[in-house]
Design a protein around this motif. Structure first.
Motif, PDB file in Angstrom:
ATOM      1  N   THR A   1       0.837  -1.198   0.000  1.00 27.53           N
ATOM      2  CA  THR A   1       0.000   0.000   0.000  1.00 27.53           C
ATOM      3  C   THR A   1       0.871   1.246   0.000  1.00 27.53           C
ATOM      4  O   THR A   1       2.060   1.204   0.310  1.00 27.53           O
ATOM      5  N   GLY A   2       0.256   2.373  -0.361  1.00 22.64           N
ATOM      6  CA  GLY A   2       1.004   3.625  -0.469  1.00 22.64           C
ATOM      7  C   GLY A   2       2.052   3.585  -1.562  1.00 22.64           C
ATOM      8  O   GLY A   2       3.085   4.245  -1.483  1.00 22.64           O
ATOM      9  N   ARG A   3       1.760   2.847  -2.602  1.00 14.49           N
ATOM     10  CA  ARG A   3       2.728   2.645  -3.690  1.00 14.49           C
ATOM     11  C   ARG A   3       2.006   2.851  -5.019  1.00 14.49           C
ATOM     12  O   ARG A   3       1.158   2.037  -5.402  1.00 14.49           O
ATOM     13  N   THR A   4       2.295   3.919  -5.708  1.00 12.88           N
ATOM     14  CA  THR A   4       1.572   4.309  -6.928  1.00 12.88           C
ATOM     15  C   THR A   4       2.162   3.622  -8.156  1.00 12.88           C
ATOM     16  O   THR A   4       3.375   3.711  -8.402  1.00 12.88           O
ATOM     17  N   VAL A   5       1.314   2.965  -8.917  1.00 15.02           N
ATOM     18  CA  VAL A   5       1.748   2.368 -10.179  1.00 15.02           C
ATOM     19  C   VAL A   5       1.892   3.473 -11.221  1.00 15.02           C
ATOM     20  O   VAL A   5       0.956   4.216 -11.497  1.00 15.02           O
ATOM     21  N   THR A   6       3.079   3.584 -11.792  1.00 12.39           N
ATOM     22  CA  THR A   6       3.362   4.634 -12.779  1.00 12.39           C
ATOM     23  C   THR A   6       3.562   4.086 -14.181  1.00 12.39           C
ATOM     24  O   THR A   6       3.656   4.854 -15.141  1.00 12.39           O
ATOM     25  N   GLY A   7       3.644   2.771 -14.332  1.00 10.61           N
ATOM     26  CA  GLY A   7       3.811   2.190 -15.654  1.00 10.61           C
ATOM     27  C   GLY A   7       3.561   0.693 -15.617  1.00 10.61           C
ATOM     28  O   GLY A   7       3.630   0.058 -14.563  1.00 10.61           O
ATOM     29  N   VAL A   8       3.234   0.140 -16.778  1.00  2.00           N
ATOM     30  CA  VAL A   8       3.123  -1.306 -16.946  1.00  2.00           C
ATOM     31  C   VAL A   8       4.318  -1.746 -17.778  1.00  2.00           C
ATOM     32  O   VAL A   8       4.509  -1.280 -18.904  1.00  2.00           O
ATOM     33  N   LEU A   9       5.145  -2.598 -17.208  1.00  2.00           N
ATOM     34  CA  LEU A   9       6.362  -3.043 -17.882  1.00  2.00           C
ATOM     35  C   LEU A   9       6.026  -4.106 -18.921  1.00  2.00           C
ATOM     36  O   LEU A   9       5.253  -5.024 -18.651  1.00  2.00           O
ATOM     37  N   ARG A  10       6.647  -3.974 -20.101  1.00  2.00           N
ATOM     38  CA  ARG A  10       6.418  -4.936 -21.178  1.00  2.00           C
ATOM     39  C   ARG A  10       7.746  -5.326 -21.795  1.00  2.00           C
ATOM     40  O   ARG A  10       8.665  -4.518 -21.912  1.00  2.00           O
ATOM     41  N   GLY A  11       7.829  -6.590 -22.195  1.00  2.00           N
ATOM     42  CA  GLY A  11       9.053  -7.091 -22.802  1.00  2.00           C
ATOM     43  C   GLY A  11       9.119  -6.773 -24.279  1.00  2.00           C
ATOM     44  O   GLY A  11       8.211  -6.153 -24.856  1.00  2.00           O
ATOM     45  N   PRO A  12      10.194  -7.198 -24.956  1.00  2.00           N
ATOM     46  CA  PRO A  12      10.348  -6.936 -26.401  1.00  2.00           C
ATOM     47  C   PRO A  12       9.209  -7.498 -27.244  1.00  2.00           C
ATOM     48  O   PRO A  12       8.890  -6.954 -28.302  1.00  2.00           O
ATOM     49  N   ASP A  13       8.596  -8.569 -26.762  1.00  2.00           N
ATOM     50  CA  ASP A  13       7.482  -9.173 -27.500  1.00  2.00           C
ATOM     51  C   ASP A  13       6.143  -8.521 -27.159  1.00  2.00           C
ATOM     52  O   ASP A  13       5.087  -8.937 -27.644  1.00  2.00           O
ATOM     53  N   GLY A  14       6.157  -7.505 -26.316  1.00  2.00           N
ATOM     54  CA  GLY A  14       4.930  -6.803 -25.938  1.00  2.00           C
ATOM     55  C   GLY A  14       4.235  -7.373 -24.725  1.00  2.00           C
ATOM     56  O   GLY A  14       3.270  -6.786 -24.224  1.00  2.00           O
ATOM     57  N   ALA A  15       4.700  -8.516 -24.238  1.00  2.00           N
ATOM     58  CA  ALA A  15       4.035  -9.154 -23.102  1.00  2.00           C
ATOM     59  C   ALA A  15       4.378  -8.437 -21.795  1.00  2.00           C
ATOM     60  O   ALA A  15       5.460  -7.881 -21.629  1.00  2.00           O
ATOM     61  N   VAL A  16       3.418  -8.498 -20.882  1.00  2.00           N
ATOM     62  CA  VAL A  16       3.593  -7.883 -19.576  1.00  2.00           C
ATOM     63  C   VAL A  16       4.713  -8.576 -18.800  1.00  2.00           C
ATOM     64  O   VAL A  16       4.873  -9.798 -18.863  1.00  2.00           O
ATOM     65  N   ARG A  17       5.491  -7.786 -18.069  1.00  2.00           N
ATOM     66  CA  ARG A  17       6.475  -8.375 -17.162  1.00  2.00           C
ATOM     67  C   ARG A  17       6.471  -7.704 -15.788  1.00  2.00           C
ATOM     68  O   ARG A  17       7.399  -7.862 -15.012  1.00  2.00           O
ATOM     69  N   GLY A  18       5.386  -6.974 -15.503  1.00  2.00           N
ATOM     70  CA  GLY A  18       5.246  -6.369 -14.183  1.00  2.00           C
ATOM     71  C   GLY A  18       4.780  -4.934 -14.261  1.00  2.00           C
ATOM     72  O   GLY A  18       4.290  -4.472 -15.299  1.00  2.00           O
ATOM     73  N   VAL A  19       4.935  -4.223 -13.149  1.00  2.00           N
ATOM     74  CA  VAL A  19       4.558  -2.808 -13.097  1.00  2.00           C
ATOM     75  C   VAL A  19       5.699  -1.994 -12.503  1.00  2.00           C
ATOM     76  O   VAL A  19       6.518  -2.497 -11.715  1.00  2.00           O
ATOM     77  N   ARG A  20       5.749  -0.742 -12.899  1.00  2.00           N
ATOM     78  CA  ARG A  20       6.684   0.225 -12.297  1.00  2.00           C
ATOM     79  C   ARG A  20       5.901   1.048 -11.285  1.00  2.00           C
ATOM     80  O   ARG A  20       4.764   1.476 -11.558  1.00  2.00           O
ATOM     81  N   THR A  21       6.473   1.268 -10.127  1.00  2.00           N
ATOM     82  CA  THR A  21       5.838   2.103  -9.119  1.00  2.00           C
ATOM     83  C   THR A  21       6.788   3.225  -8.717  1.00  2.00           C
ATOM     84  O   THR A  21       7.960   3.240  -9.121  1.00  2.00           O
ATOM     85  N   ASP A  22       6.276   4.137  -7.911  1.00  2.00           N
ATOM     86  CA  ASP A  22       7.116   5.235  -7.439  1.00  2.00           C
ATOM     87  C   ASP A  22       8.138   4.769  -6.403  1.00  2.00           C
ATOM     88  O   ASP A  22       8.964   5.568  -5.952  1.00  2.00           O
ATOM     89  N   ARG A  23       8.086   3.465  -6.068  1.00  2.00           N
ATOM     90  CA  ARG A  23       9.044   2.907  -5.117  1.00  2.00           C
ATOM     91  C   ARG A  23       9.677   1.629  -5.665  1.00  2.00           C
ATOM     92  O   ARG A  23       9.968   0.699  -4.925  1.00  2.00           O
ATOM     93  N   GLY A  24       9.862   1.604  -6.989  1.00  2.00           N
ATOM     94  CA  GLY A  24      10.531   0.465  -7.591  1.00  2.00           C
ATOM     95  C   GLY A  24       9.587  -0.433  -8.374  1.00  2.00           C
ATOM     96  O   GLY A  24       8.368  -0.274  -8.350  1.00  2.00           O
ATOM     97  N   ASP A  25      10.180  -1.383  -9.093  1.00  2.00           N
ATOM     98  CA  ASP A  25       9.424  -2.277  -9.959  1.00  2.00           C
ATOM     99  C   ASP A  25       8.929  -3.499  -9.189  1.00  2.00           C
ATOM    100  O   ASP A  25       9.583  -3.987  -8.267  1.00  2.00           O
TER     101      ASP A  25
END
Length: 396
Positions: A180-204
């Motif tokens: 909690t208290g962790r803002t998602v700022t991006g959705v991480l995607r690999g070279p093939d376009g597939a999801v590989r996680g999220v970026r937050t203001d406190r790390g991936d």
């Protein structure tokens, strides 16, 4: 093997839907990270009444989801978690104030009663229990109802929970790592376009699957992944009275509430909805309007809610209102949630856009998401809920 920043799935949003997704994904054997920029139930869930309804749904995919969810809510309510989870041996339903009290929909005149009767025919065919209530029988069910009503329909499957407690207990029972208290700022995607996680203001936070359970803000999370999901906020107020002895036994609302739920209008709509709570206060709704994320207090709306409630229950005219609160329902144009995998982004799943029914539909949503995450056939057909159904509109 996982560590603090990686898992099998990241669920974005720690409201009721996100908590349910985390619970059922964990029970399916997945390592779950549950992330939210605020606290658990800090968004729409915390501003809800906790309704678990079938009565307000027309036959179709949403009603099927509601019936599945109702069964799952009843099963959860009967569970007795370990003392480590709750500190007691009470059933989970007692912990989050599960009340299988039923709903009573009332009609003011013959036309409303005819429409209500017609709706119930289709609902029964879909598996709903709907019991006609004659005008002379209404006061046996609700002694304080106003006189002169034409009749109604009793829905024994309707129930209620205390939403913040329910979300907290389901999140805890899931065993998910709560961020909690962790803002998602991006959705991480690999070279093939597939999801590989999220970026937050406190790390991936890394995972091969991301579930968008961000409710009213689900469109923003979708946009971070590069796709469009047209979620809009639909504001609603709730009026809360002083604690009272139990005088309202069911969830009671006027028949025109169903039409308001299904309406596409952006203008203000109010229809009386009244229910008691285990703690004593009476909750009064319901209003709907699309005004963006405007959180300002509206005296005309609150007055309309009070007037509608006293028409149904005249004794409320002498009861003090202690406070009001508001929330934003996650509205999609066809009134169905976005649910399941997004074919535009491998590894991205959506579980948002439930409008005012997210508490009630959360358990079924969580189970279906878990089934798709683990490659199983979902219990319901997800085609009506497909997240890319609005793609053509986006291209115009």
């Amino acid at each position: 093997m996982t560590n603090g920043s990686s898992g099998d799935v990241v669920v974005v949003g720690a409201g009721m839907v996100g908590a349910a997704c985390a619970l059922y994904a964990a029970r399916a054997g997945l390592d779950v990270i549950l992330v939210d920029r605020g606290p658990v139930a800090g968004g729409t869930t915390g501003a809800g009444e906790g309704n678990l309804l079938v009565s307000d749904k027309e036959p179709g995919p949403e009603l099927r989801l509601a019936l599945l969810s109702g069964r799952l809510w009843r099963e959860l309510a009967e569970e007795v978690p370990s003392g480590k989870e709750l500190g007691t041996a009470e059933a989970l339903g007692a912990a989050f104030e599960h009340e299988p009290k039923g709903g009573l929909v009332v009609a003011s005149g013959p036309a409303e009663l005819a429409a209500l009767t017609g709706l119930a025919v289709g609902q029964r065919a879909a598996g709903v229990t709907a019991v006609p209530v004659g005008a002379s029988e209404l006061h046996d069910l609700e002694p304080y109802l106003a006189p002169g009503l034409a009749g109604g329909m009793l829905y024994p499957q309707d129930a209620q929970v205390m939403p913040t407690l329910a979300a907290a207990h389901l999140a805890r029972a899931s065993g998910a790592r709560l961020e909690t208290g962790r803002t998602v700022t991006g959705v991480l995607r690999g070279p093939d376009g597939a999801v590989r996680g999220v970026r937050t203001d406190r790390g991936d936070l890394l995972a091969p699957a991301v579930v968008n359970a961000a409710g009213t803000w689900g469109g923003e999370i979708a946009a971070l992944a590069g796709v469009r999901l047209p979620v809009l906020p639909r504001r609603g107020f709730v009026l809360v009275t002083e604690p009272l002895p139990r005088r309202v036994r069911h969830k009671v609302y006027a028949a025109d509430y169903v039409a308001d739920v299904a309406s596409d209008s952006a203008a203000l709509q109010t229809s009386p909805v009244v229910e008691g709570t285990a703690a004593g206060p009476v909750l009064i709704g319901a209003s709907r309007e699309r005004v963006g994320f405007d959180r300002s207090f509206s005296l005309p709306v609150v007055r309309a809610l009070a007037a509608g409630a006293t028409r149904l229950f005249p004794f409320l005219a002498d009861v003090r209102a202690l406070r009001t609160y508001l929330g934003f329902r996650p509205y999609l144009p066809d009134h169905l949630p976005a649910l399941g995998p997004d074919p535009r982004v491998p590894g991205l799943f959506h579980a948002c856009g439930h409008e005012g029914a997210g508490i009630g539909l959360a358990t079924g949503t969580g189970l279906l998401i878990a089934q798709t995450l683990t490659g199983k056939s979902p219990e319901l057909d997800l085609f009506p809920f497909r997240p890319d159904r609005f793609a053509e509109e986006a291209a115009e």
